[in-house]
Scaffold this motif. Sequence first.
Motif, short mmCIF file in Angstrom:
data_model
loop_
_atom_site.label_atom_id
_atom_site.label_comp_id
_atom_site.label_asym_id
_atom_site.label_seq_id
_atom_site.Cartn_x
_atom_site.Cartn_y
_atom_site.Cartn_z
N ALA A 5 0.82 -1.21 0.00
CA ALA A 5 0.00 0.00 0.00
C ALA A 5 0.86 1.26 0.00
O ALA A 5 0.39 2.34 -0.38
CB ALA A 5 -0.93 0.01 1.21
N ARG B 101 2.91 3.97 -5.96
CA ARG B 101 1.62 4.54 -5.61
C ARG B 101 1.72 6.01 -5.21
O ARG B 101 0.71 6.72 -5.17
CB ARG B 101 0.98 3.76 -4.46
N ALA C 223 -6.69 -6.30 -0.82
CA ALA C 223 -6.15 -7.17 -1.87
C ALA C 223 -4.84 -7.83 -1.49
O ALA C 223 -4.40 -8.77 -2.17
CB ALA C 223 -5.96 -6.36 -3.15
N SER D 89 -8.20 -0.43 -0.46
CA SER D 89 -8.23 -1.47 -1.50
C SER D 89 -6.94 -2.27 -1.50
O SER D 89 -6.95 -3.50 -1.68
CB SER D 89 -8.44 -0.83 -2.88
N ALA D 90 -5.81 -1.58 -1.29
CA ALA D 90 -4.52 -2.28 -1.26
C ALA D 90 -4.44 -3.24 -0.08
O ALA D 90 -3.91 -4.36 -0.22
CB ALA D 90 -3.38 -1.26 -1.19
N HIS E 298 -15.97 -5.69 -4.30
CA HIS E 298 -14.99 -6.36 -5.16
C HIS E 298 -14.47 -5.42 -6.25
O HIS E 298 -14.34 -5.80 -7.42
CB HIS E 298 -15.59 -7.62 -5.80
N VAL E 299 -14.20 -4.17 -5.86
CA VAL E 299 -13.70 -3.16 -6.80
C VAL E 299 -12.43 -2.56 -6.21
O VAL E 299 -12.37 -2.25 -5.02
CB VAL E 299 -14.74 -2.04 -7.04
N ASP E 300 -11.40 -2.40 -7.06
CA ASP E 300 -10.17 -1.75 -6.63
C ASP E 300 -10.32 -0.25 -6.83
O ASP E 300 -10.40 0.25 -7.96
CB ASP E 300 -8.97 -2.27 -7.44
N HIS E 301 -10.37 0.50 -5.73
CA HIS E 301 -10.54 1.95 -5.79
C HIS E 301 -9.19 2.68 -5.84
O HIS E 301 -9.16 3.91 -5.74
CB HIS E 301 -11.34 2.44 -4.59
N ASP E 302 -8.11 1.94 -5.96
CA ASP E 302 -6.77 2.51 -6.05
C ASP E 302 -6.47 3.39 -4.84
O ASP E 302 -5.92 4.48 -4.95
CB ASP E 302 -6.60 3.32 -7.33
N ASP E 303 -6.86 2.91 -3.66
CA ASP E 303 -6.58 3.62 -2.42
C ASP E 303 -5.95 2.65 -1.43
O ASP E 303 -5.76 1.46 -1.72
CB ASP E 303 -7.84 4.28 -1.84
N ARG F 294 -16.82 -2.32 1.43
CA ARG F 294 -15.79 -2.58 0.42
C ARG F 294 -15.63 -4.08 0.16
O ARG F 294 -15.35 -4.50 -0.97
CB ARG F 294 -14.47 -2.00 0.90
#
Length: 480
Positions: free
Chosen positions: A106, A111, A233, A229-230, A221-226, A217
């Motif tokens: 993360a 990033r 995942a 989410s990291a 099941h969506v990667d919000h690029d935050d 969240r």
Amino acid sequence: MTNVRSVPLAPRALPLVGHLIPLTRNPLGFLNSLPAHGELVRIQLGPFPLVVICDPELTRHALIDDRVFDKGGPIFDRVREVVGDHGLASCPYSAHRRLRRLAQPAFHPARLPGYAQAMSACIGEATASWRSGQVLDVPTEMMTITSKITATTLFSGALPPGELGPVLDDVKTFFDGFYRRMLMIPPLDRLPTPGNRSHERARTRLRSAFDQIIARRRTEHVDHDDLLSALIAARDPEDNRSGMSDTEISDTIVTFFLAGTETTAALLAWALDLLARHPRIEQRLHAEVDAVLDGAGATHADLPRLELTHRVITETLRLRPPGWIFTRTVTADTRLGGYLLPAGSNVVYSPYLIQHRPDLYDNPETFDPDRWDPQRPQPPRNALLPFAVGARKCIGDTFGMTESVLALATIAARWRLEHLPGQQVRPALGLALRPRKLHMRATSRTEARCGRAPLTSRRTPQPAPPPSPRTPPARPPTSR
């Protein structure tokens, strides 16, 4: 094994209460007086002994040997009341390495430009709302900036503005009452006093708000690029690719939010206070940001050229470290310096104490950003400890430094902040060291230069130059 009472006792201990009076009235001055009495000094928190490490080498030893000097003691007992036992900063040694591996992606350097873009937007929005001549409650304004940055980079809008306000109120309740609760002797900390009840209500609401975000969240099941989410995942390659549990994510996210708002806000508020007290340094900072930013907000591409800005932040970290005192618990009989400490002993280390020692710094009470100019002789390697060292060094140090430099540079490019007449700024002690009642008058520098040009004007973006070897990688603390 020798009892900790063999460690020399600090002066001014009273029967029953020990050192509670100096710890309450002037804890910073009391800490700075301790090195004169030895490399280890015993203080009494009521009947409970604590061993304060006054030597930089011994402090480094304790931080590196985190198996023996594990997270614990009065401070972390209080921190765990809110952040839990399973977060990256609060977990014991036995769980830390796995959580660190899971959380590290993360904070991967790849990033950082994305995080910095969100930071610049939040900083620009907040500072554009100020008006020339306005009197600002500086700690509150800095909290507004850092909380929006933290909410955006952690949750990408999962914490709407309407919910952010109540969360910040609960964060303030936690930090305001923290030092008082740390000094409370059991069972006083469990009595139904107004302060204890407020603390418990804030803790419950804060945990509930973040648990709800994580639960939502998990179902998206969506990667919000935050950051969240990291963390969701993340998989551990050394542990059958297992991920973080909801409890581990929740504890870590609460820790990141608390640290990412309060400590960085305190750091920025102190930097603005110190600059206003030192006009020559302020003028040099204005010259730097004028040359680099040309009146615009700072971006990730500008960081390598903001050398004085970096040094101002580093010197503020030294002089007014937000993380000013920490505790550890000894897990096995061990020797530290010339003393034997039995398992169960509680030790204290203080970046403030180490960073104010006159044998480590010339004129340690003086605000001198140029002491970090690489062309000058540098202080010893163990003389600067705001982020800790070793395996439990702050994971968000680069994140926090980026945020602090972008914010200070943008503010300095657009505004000059001056103290109000007769105002005396003193530290407010909590988990973070922050200025109490710091109000400053804002004067627009952009309007003076550009004839009231809009604050959102932006020069043509330039590609990032290679990193400057002259800029020391100083980083402010977040979670540990």
